[in-house]
Design a protein around this motif. Structure first.
Motif, PDB file in Angstrom:
ATOM      1  N   ALA A 282      42.516  39.010  74.497  1.00 53.12           N
ATOM      2  CA  ALA A 282      41.443  38.022  74.397  1.00 53.12           C
ATOM      3  C   ALA A 282      40.072  38.680  74.318  1.00 53.12           C
ATOM      4  O   ALA A 282      39.140  38.126  73.727  1.00 53.12           O
ATOM      5  N   MET A 283      39.982  39.885  74.931  1.00 55.09           N
ATOM      6  CA  MET A 283      38.653  40.488  75.047  1.00 55.09           C
ATOM      7  C   MET A 283      38.079  40.872  73.679  1.00 55.09           C
ATOM      8  O   MET A 283      36.916  40.606  73.406  1.00 55.09           O
ATOM      9  N   PHE A 284      38.933  41.461  72.825  1.00 51.04           N
ATOM     10  CA  PHE A 284      38.374  41.949  71.559  1.00 51.04           C
ATOM     11  C   PHE A 284      37.812  40.821  70.682  1.00 51.04           C
ATOM     12  O   PHE A 284      36.662  40.907  70.246  1.00 51.04           O
ATOM     13  N   PRO A 285      38.571  39.750  70.421  1.00 51.26           N
ATOM     14  CA  PRO A 285      37.949  38.675  69.634  1.00 51.26           C
ATOM     15  C   PRO A 285      36.753  38.044  70.342  1.00 51.26           C
ATOM     16  O   PRO A 285      35.758  37.681  69.692  1.00 51.26           O
ATOM     17  N   GLY A 286      36.845  37.918  71.690  1.00 46.65           N
ATOM     18  CA  GLY A 286      35.721  37.334  72.434  1.00 46.65           C
ATOM     19  C   GLY A 286      34.463  38.153  72.245  1.00 46.65           C
ATOM     20  O   GLY A 286      33.385  37.611  71.925  1.00 46.65           O
ATOM     21  N   VAL A 287      34.599  39.483  72.426  1.00 46.70           N
ATOM     22  CA  VAL A 287      33.428  40.350  72.277  1.00 46.70           C
ATOM     23  C   VAL A 287      32.901  40.297  70.834  1.00 46.70           C
ATOM     24  O   VAL A 287      31.688  40.270  70.596  1.00 46.70           O
ATOM     25  N   ALA A 288      33.830  40.245  69.867  1.00 50.15           N
ATOM     26  CA  ALA A 288      33.396  40.215  68.464  1.00 50.15           C
ATOM     27  C   ALA A 288      32.568  38.954  68.182  1.00 50.15           C
ATOM     28  O   ALA A 288      31.490  39.021  67.583  1.00 50.15           O
ATOM     29  N   ILE A 289      33.063  37.802  68.656  1.00 55.17           N
ATOM     30  CA  ILE A 289      32.319  36.549  68.453  1.00 55.17           C
ATOM     31  C   ILE A 289      30.971  36.640  69.145  1.00 55.17           C
ATOM     32  O   ILE A 289      29.917  36.319  68.574  1.00 55.17           O
ATOM     33  N   PHE A 290      31.006  37.107  70.400  1.00 59.73           N
ATOM     34  CA  PHE A 290      29.779  37.202  71.188  1.00 59.73           C
ATOM     35  C   PHE A 290      28.739  38.082  70.495  1.00 59.73           C
ATOM     36  O   PHE A 290      27.590  37.682  70.304  1.00 59.73           O
ATOM     37  N   LEU A 291      29.153  39.295  70.079  1.00 58.74           N
ATOM     38  CA  LEU A 291      28.210  40.225  69.456  1.00 58.74           C
ATOM     39  C   LEU A 291      27.657  39.653  68.146  1.00 58.74           C
ATOM     40  O   LEU A 291      26.460  39.753  67.869  1.00 58.74           O
ATOM     41  N   THR A 292      28.540  39.046  67.348  1.00 60.34           N
ATOM     42  CA  THR A 292      28.093  38.525  66.060  1.00 60.34           C
ATOM     43  C   THR A 292      27.066  37.408  66.253  1.00 60.34           C
ATOM     44  O   THR A 292      25.993  37.427  65.652  1.00 60.34           O
ATOM     45  N   VAL A 293      27.422  36.443  67.122  1.00 63.10           N
ATOM     46  CA  VAL A 293      26.519  35.302  67.326  1.00 63.10           C
ATOM     47  C   VAL A 293      25.195  35.781  67.916  1.00 63.10           C
ATOM     48  O   VAL A 293      24.111  35.371  67.475  1.00 63.10           O
ATOM     49  N   LEU A 294      25.286  36.680  68.898  1.00 61.18           N
ATOM     50  CA  LEU A 294      24.063  37.154  69.542  1.00 61.18           C
ATOM     51  C   LEU A 294      23.162  37.874  68.531  1.00 61.18           C
ATOM     52  O   LEU A 294      21.960  37.632  68.468  1.00 61.18           O
ATOM     53  N   SER A 295      23.759  38.762  67.730  1.00 65.44           N
ATOM     54  CA  SER A 295      22.906  39.526  66.810  1.00 65.44           C
ATOM     55  C   SER A 295      22.326  38.602  65.740  1.00 65.44           C
ATOM     56  O   SER A 295      21.172  38.759  65.349  1.00 65.44           O
ATOM     57  N   ILE A 296      23.110  37.593  65.302  1.00 67.49           N
ATOM     58  CA  ILE A 296      22.547  36.656  64.318  1.00 67.49           C
ATOM     59  C   ILE A 296      21.372  35.900  64.929  1.00 67.49           C
ATOM     60  O   ILE A 296      20.343  35.702  64.285  1.00 67.49           O
ATOM     61  N   SER A 297      21.506  35.502  66.200  1.00 71.64           N
ATOM     62  CA  SER A 297      20.408  34.780  66.847  1.00 71.64           C
ATOM     63  C   SER A 297      19.154  35.644  66.933  1.00 71.64           C
ATOM     64  O   SER A 297      18.040  35.165  66.686  1.00 71.64           O
TER      65      SER A 297
END
Lengths: 313, 324
Positions: A282-297
């Protein structure tokens, strides 16, 4: 008044001829301001790394996404499987890379749908002087007052099978999710564009174009739209982030892509039953979503500052 | 006087305010209230008045940037207000406008060359790319700018230079009439002189006709052949520049002229200070609009009847019960 002042026929040439290299267009100027926004710049690098690896890593890491190996079930990260494996022993790194393609493609396409629909509706509402504008704004308010999640579930439940039969399982779900997520996110862009149009259409440079005989379409495309684009671009970045989250939510609810087509949300959904034995899943997809959304913001933040001409940095 | 190039008859413009769906509100702003004047070719008519007196709206109605409520505008023997869209586009080649704010009137995302050349693109006046560039360079040089300025963006220029770009844009279609909507009000005094001299040079060279809108009386006196004074949407006095400044007839004109600063410290003039504010154009006073502030009013006549614009001496029109 005039007699006492030596008036020349030529303009004051304080801005003496400059070299071509020092010329700045408004967009170049914005880029210069964006570069000074450190967090946005770092985010751009992070997002580029994610996008590039999702696009090109599968050529390097060529483990198939559906190679089942029961001898290596639920294994943590190792040299053979850098991101570990899932309950069928499938390699998570290649599933993550493949899922990233899907998640990012869905998000980008949904953003394009939302922005294009929003811009067209906002532009029509902003240019009309009769009843069309208010009517479109009522429609916008109507859509804003709809609860999105139940509606998403309903639409997907109703149309999934018919779309699947026409475009195949992957294409059908892709089109459905893009339309549903984009179709429910165009309202902020429409309001933004309308507000911009209402103020810009009264500007003197637009009046000047009208006095020169420019058609309505020309006024919009050449004069109003380019000046209204700044806030729309910022809204677009927010929409990409929101669409990634929306796609993950749908997949997590089991309404997104089928299990043989992994998206980040789908991997997260599959991983939830094994959180205690295999947290890495679960961690890898979670971190990927988190990093992508955060950097886009953060990029959105930087763009907002960079595209605001009043901001002097 | 030869046949006028432009003739405005009983021009009226009312703006509706607050006419919503649920909030019915019949208030209207009487911006322009029955204005008539004409300009012969090659002449400059100055239009002065305070903010909100309807001078800019008059100018915009002539170009149909604002649709007039009533009245007729005749240009070269044709009724402008009755033209369809296609005929009006053709008319755009004969009438142009220069704006007040040189910062708001140029599109910040277009280069100077594209801005000036836009009219050439719209009316297909340039057969080739070379012809386009040649014409833009010619226009830039006409207004005292340089050929290499065409690749720059408006924000790289000063206010005076931007106003020159605005003038070049208006000249691109070779117009006969240019409406100058306070073209120098936003500029420094020294730059004002340059721009006014440029406008005068261009009038001599190209035979232009100007409607020169301003609130600065000394600027208007310098450039205009005739001057019209507006108050709350009506013309109160219209005369040759010399007559108006030497022998003003309307009490409002007198008050305006007495407020012009004099450079000679010894020359003391009597200041006529008007009492009160300009009344709201939503509820303009009855009769003569000026009667609420007039130092020589005679009630009840002035409050009852609007005075017509009458000719007192040759070419000197005034709208006042007591002075005509």
């Amino acid at each position: 008044m005039v007699g006492s002042i030596p008036a020349s026929a030529t303009a004051e040439l304080s801005a003496a001829p400059r070299s071509k290299a020092k010329q700045f267009s408004p967009w170049l100027d914005a880029w210069r301001r964006f570069r000074r926004h450190r967090l946005a710049l770092v985010s751009t690098v992070v997002l580029s790394a994610i996008v590039l690896s999702v696009l090109f890593m599968p050529f390097v890491w060529s483990v198939p996404i559906n190679e089942i190996d029961f001898t290596a079930r639920l294994k943590g990260p190792s040299p053979a499987h850098p991101f570990g494996t899932d309950d069928l022993g499938q390699d998570l790194l290649s599933r993550m890379l493949y899922g990233g393609r899907i998640s990012l493609a869905v998000a980008f396409a949904a953003m394009v749908v939302a922005i294009v629909v929003g811009t067209i509706i906002g532009a029509i509402a902003g240019m009309s002087r009769g009843w069309v504008g208010p009517a479109l704004m009522w429609l916008t308010d109507l859509f804003l007052s709809l609860p999105p999640l139940p509606l998403l579930l309903l639409v997907i439940y109703l149309f999934r099978d018919s779309l699947k039969s026409v475009f195949g399982p992957e294409g059908g779900v892709f089109i459905l999710i893009v339309l549903v997520v984009g179709g429910l996110r165009w309202m902020p862009a429409a309001r933004l564009v309308r507000a911009q149009f209402l103020s810009l259409r009264e500007k003197e440079f637009v009046e000047a174009a009208r006095a020169l005989g420019a058609s309505r379409l020309r006024q919009v495309i050449r004069h109003i739209l380019p000046n209204a684009l700044g806030p729309v671009i910022v809204a677009a970045t927010v929409d990409v982030a929101a669409a990634i989250i929306a796609e993950s939510t749908l997949s997590f609810l089991g309404l997104g892509f089928p299990p043989d087509i992994p998206s980040w949300g789908r991997i997260l959904f599959d991983a939830k039953d094994y959180l205690d034995i295999a947290p890495h899943w679960a961690m890898f997809p979670g971190v990927a979503i988190f990093l992508t959304v955060l950097s886009i913001s953060f990029i959105g933040d930087g763009l907002r500052d960079a595209l605001d001409p009043r901001k002097v940095m | 006087m030869s046949t006028p190039l432009l003739s405005v008859r009983n021009l009226t413009k009312q703006f509706d305010i607050g006419s919503g769906f649920l909030l019915r509100n019949d208030a209207v702003v009487h911006a322009v209230d029955g204005v008539s004047f004409s300009i012969p070719p090659g002449e400059t008519l100055g239009l002065v008045g305070e903010s909100g007196s309807g001078k800019s709206t008059t100018g915009r109605c002539i170009l149909r940037l604002v649709e007039p409520t009533a009245g007729e505008i005749w240009f070269q023997g044709r009724n402008v207000s009755a033209l369809d869209a296609r005929a009006f586009r053709a008319l755009c080649r004969d009438m142009q406008i220069i704006f007040q704010d040189p910062f708001a009137s140029l599109n910040p995302r277009m280069t100077v060359g594209t801005i000036i050349g836009e009219a050439l693109t719209i009316h297909k006046l340039a057969p080739s790319k070379e012809a386009f560039t040649d014409r833009v360079v010619e226009l830039l040089e006409t207004v005292g700018l340089q050929a290499d300025h065409m690749h720059r963006y408006p924000h790289e220029f000063s206010g005076g230079q931007r106003q020159r770009i605005g003038i070049a844009r208006a000249l691109a279609v070779e117009p006969k009439l240019i409406i100058c909507d306070e073209p120098v009000s936003a500029l420094d005094v020294s730059i004002q002189a340059q721009v006014i001299n440029l406008l005068e040079d261009l009038q001599g060279k190209l035979g232009l006709t100007y409607l020169f809108i301003a609130h600065d009386l000394s600027v208007v006196e310098h450039i205009s052949h005739r001057v019209a004074v507006m108050y709350l949407g009506r013309i109160v006095e219209l005369a040759s520049a010399r007559d108006l400044y030497v022998t003003p007839l309307h009490p409002y004109t007198e008050a305006l002229l007495s407020a012009v600063p004099v450079t000679d410290p010894k020359a003391r003039r009597k200041r006529i200070v008007l009492q009160g504010e300009v009344p709201s154009p939503i509820h303009p006073p009855s009769g003569c609009h000026f009667h609420t502030r007039c130092p020589i009013r005679q009630l009840p006549l002035c409050a009852r009847e609007a005075p017509p614009l009458k000719e007192t001496a040759s070419g000197h029109f005034v709208a006042c019960h007591l002075r005509s």
